[in-house]
Motif scaffolding. Structure first.
Motif, mmCIF file in Angstrom:
data_model
loop_
_atom_site.group_PDB
_atom_site.id
_atom_site.type_symbol
_atom_site.label_atom_id
_atom_site.label_comp_id
_atom_site.label_asym_id
_atom_site.label_seq_id
_atom_site.Cartn_x
_atom_site.Cartn_y
_atom_site.Cartn_z
ATOM 1 N N ILE A 139 -22.931 15.732 3.370
ATOM 2 C CA ILE A 139 -21.662 15.458 4.046
ATOM 3 C C ILE A 139 -20.492 15.715 3.095
ATOM 4 O O ILE A 139 -19.496 16.329 3.476
ATOM 5 C CB ILE A 139 -21.631 14.020 4.607
ATOM 6 C CG1 ILE A 139 -22.580 13.888 5.792
ATOM 7 C CG2 ILE A 139 -20.210 13.620 5.010
ATOM 8 C CD1 ILE A 139 -22.794 12.475 6.281
ATOM 9 N N LYS A 140 -20.614 15.253 1.864
ATOM 10 C CA LYS A 140 -19.546 15.483 0.881
ATOM 11 C C LYS A 140 -19.305 16.971 0.663
ATOM 12 O O LYS A 140 -18.159 17.425 0.612
ATOM 13 C CB LYS A 140 -19.892 14.806 -0.448
ATOM 14 C CG LYS A 140 -19.870 13.296 -0.388
ATOM 15 C CD LYS A 140 -20.377 12.689 -1.695
ATOM 16 C CE LYS A 140 -20.563 11.186 -1.561
ATOM 17 N NZ LYS A 140 -21.197 10.598 -2.742
ATOM 18 N N ILE A 141 -20.380 17.728 0.526
ATOM 19 C CA ILE A 141 -20.250 19.170 0.319
ATOM 20 C C ILE A 141 -19.613 19.832 1.539
ATOM 21 O O ILE A 141 -18.733 20.688 1.414
ATOM 22 C CB ILE A 141 -21.627 19.795 -0.001
ATOM 23 C CG1 ILE A 141 -22.100 19.318 -1.380
ATOM 24 C CG2 ILE A 141 -21.582 21.314 0.072
ATOM 25 C CD1 ILE A 141 -23.558 19.584 -1.667
ATOM 26 N N TYR A 161 -18.151 22.998 10.778
ATOM 27 C CA TYR A 161 -18.403 21.968 9.773
ATOM 28 C C TYR A 161 -18.071 20.573 10.303
ATOM 29 O O TYR A 161 -18.743 19.606 9.947
ATOM 30 C CB TYR A 161 -17.658 22.265 8.465
ATOM 31 C CG TYR A 161 -18.392 23.277 7.623
ATOM 32 C CD1 TYR A 161 -19.642 22.981 7.086
ATOM 33 C CD2 TYR A 161 -17.863 24.530 7.383
ATOM 34 C CE1 TYR A 161 -20.339 23.908 6.336
ATOM 35 C CE2 TYR A 161 -18.556 25.466 6.620
ATOM 36 C CZ TYR A 161 -19.784 25.141 6.109
ATOM 37 O OH TYR A 161 -20.479 26.054 5.362
ATOM 38 N N SER A 162 -17.075 20.465 11.161
ATOM 39 C CA SER A 162 -16.778 19.166 11.786
ATOM 40 C C SER A 162 -17.968 18.690 12.602
ATOM 41 O O SER A 162 -18.360 17.520 12.541
ATOM 42 C CB SER A 162 -15.538 19.272 12.681
ATOM 43 O OG SER A 162 -14.398 19.545 11.923
ATOM 44 N N LEU A 163 -18.561 19.614 13.376
ATOM 45 C CA LEU A 163 -19.749 19.291 14.166
ATOM 46 C C LEU A 163 -20.885 18.842 13.258
ATOM 47 O O LEU A 163 -21.519 17.803 13.496
ATOM 48 C CB LEU A 163 -20.177 20.504 14.991
ATOM 49 C CG LEU A 163 -21.549 20.398 15.678
ATOM 50 C CD1 LEU A 163 -21.539 19.336 16.765
ATOM 51 C CD2 LEU A 163 -21.975 21.749 16.230
ATOM 52 N N TYR A 168 -24.637 14.830 10.972
ATOM 53 C CA TYR A 168 -25.254 14.193 9.798
ATOM 54 C C TYR A 168 -24.930 12.701 9.767
ATOM 55 O O TYR A 168 -25.806 11.881 9.475
ATOM 56 C CB TYR A 168 -24.797 14.870 8.500
ATOM 57 C CG TYR A 168 -25.621 16.069 8.123
ATOM 58 C CD1 TYR A 168 -26.797 15.926 7.405
ATOM 59 C CD2 TYR A 168 -25.228 17.357 8.481
ATOM 60 C CE1 TYR A 168 -27.561 17.028 7.052
ATOM 61 C CE2 TYR A 168 -25.987 18.460 8.135
ATOM 62 C CZ TYR A 168 -27.158 18.285 7.424
ATOM 63 O OH TYR A 168 -27.922 19.374 7.085
ATOM 64 N N LYS A 169 -23.689 12.338 10.072
ATOM 65 C CA LYS A 169 -23.305 10.912 10.099
ATOM 66 C C LYS A 169 -24.101 10.165 11.161
ATOM 67 O O LYS A 169 -24.582 9.057 10.920
ATOM 68 C CB LYS A 169 -21.809 10.767 10.361
ATOM 69 C CG LYS A 169 -20.942 11.101 9.177
ATOM 70 C CD LYS A 169 -19.471 10.917 9.532
ATOM 71 C CE LYS A 169 -18.567 11.201 8.367
ATOM 72 N NZ LYS A 169 -17.141 11.072 8.735
#
Length: 179
Positions: A139-141, A161-163, A168-169
């Motif tokens: 997530i950080k990357i 990337y938002s998706l 992942y969250k």
């Protein structure tokens, strides 16, 4: 002038991404030689060949993974349970119609399946805490990548990337609730 600024941003971003890609040491999986190359981790399922006997000994693909990641876990088990090596054989010729298992309209469904399959692989091979840590780092990357693409005005990639970040969250939250 505005077009020139966009061009400069894009050029600098591409150069920056190229520099970052060179920092990561990747294990070679493409074999340009005429000799077999030992692969230390896994081979993509489209190019994976395993004896029927070994496949049966392992019980086939893991039943918990529907799609995406099952070959990673199978390769892990070949190495760790059967104590065998995996090789890329350059004389083998493979034709893979990439993307045959999904359509462009199922991006979210495909990514969820991939994220779930990868999580099962990481959990079973490294442990659930490590899998959660890997996903938090991903997530950080992805947030950094999203920021870079935002600067470069690549809205479609920013949305992708938002998706991914949201998926992942969601996976992390779901796994924490299961504890």
């Amino acid at each position: 002038n505005d077009n020139f600024n966009k061009w400069i941003l894009k050029k600098n971003f591409n150069y920056l991404m190229w520099m970052f890609s060179k920092l990561k040491k990747k294990q070679p999986t493409f074999n340009c030689t005429s000799e077999p190359l030992e692969i230390k981790r896994m081979i993509i399922g489209a190019t994976l060949m395993i004896s029927n006997n070994d496949f049966k000994k392992l019980g086939g693909f893991d039943k918990d993974i529907f799609m995406y990641g099952e070959e990673s876990l199978l390769c892990y088990r070949v190495i760790h349970e059967l104590n065998k090596k995996i090789y890329n054989i350059p004389s083998a010729k493979i034709i893979h119609l990439d993307g045959g298992s999904y359509t462009k309209n199922t991006n979210e469904v495909r990514e969820k399946a991939r994220i779930n399959g990868d999580f099962i692989y990481f959990s079973k091979s490294l442990g659930k805490d490590v899998a959660l840590n890997i996903y938090n780092n991903r997530i950080k990357i992805m947030k950094l990548k999203k920021l870079f693409y935002k600067v470069c005005l690549k809205k479609d990639i920013v949305n992708y990337y938002s998706l991914l970040i949201d998926l992942y969250k969601d996976k992390i939250e779901k796994e924490k609730k299961n504890d």
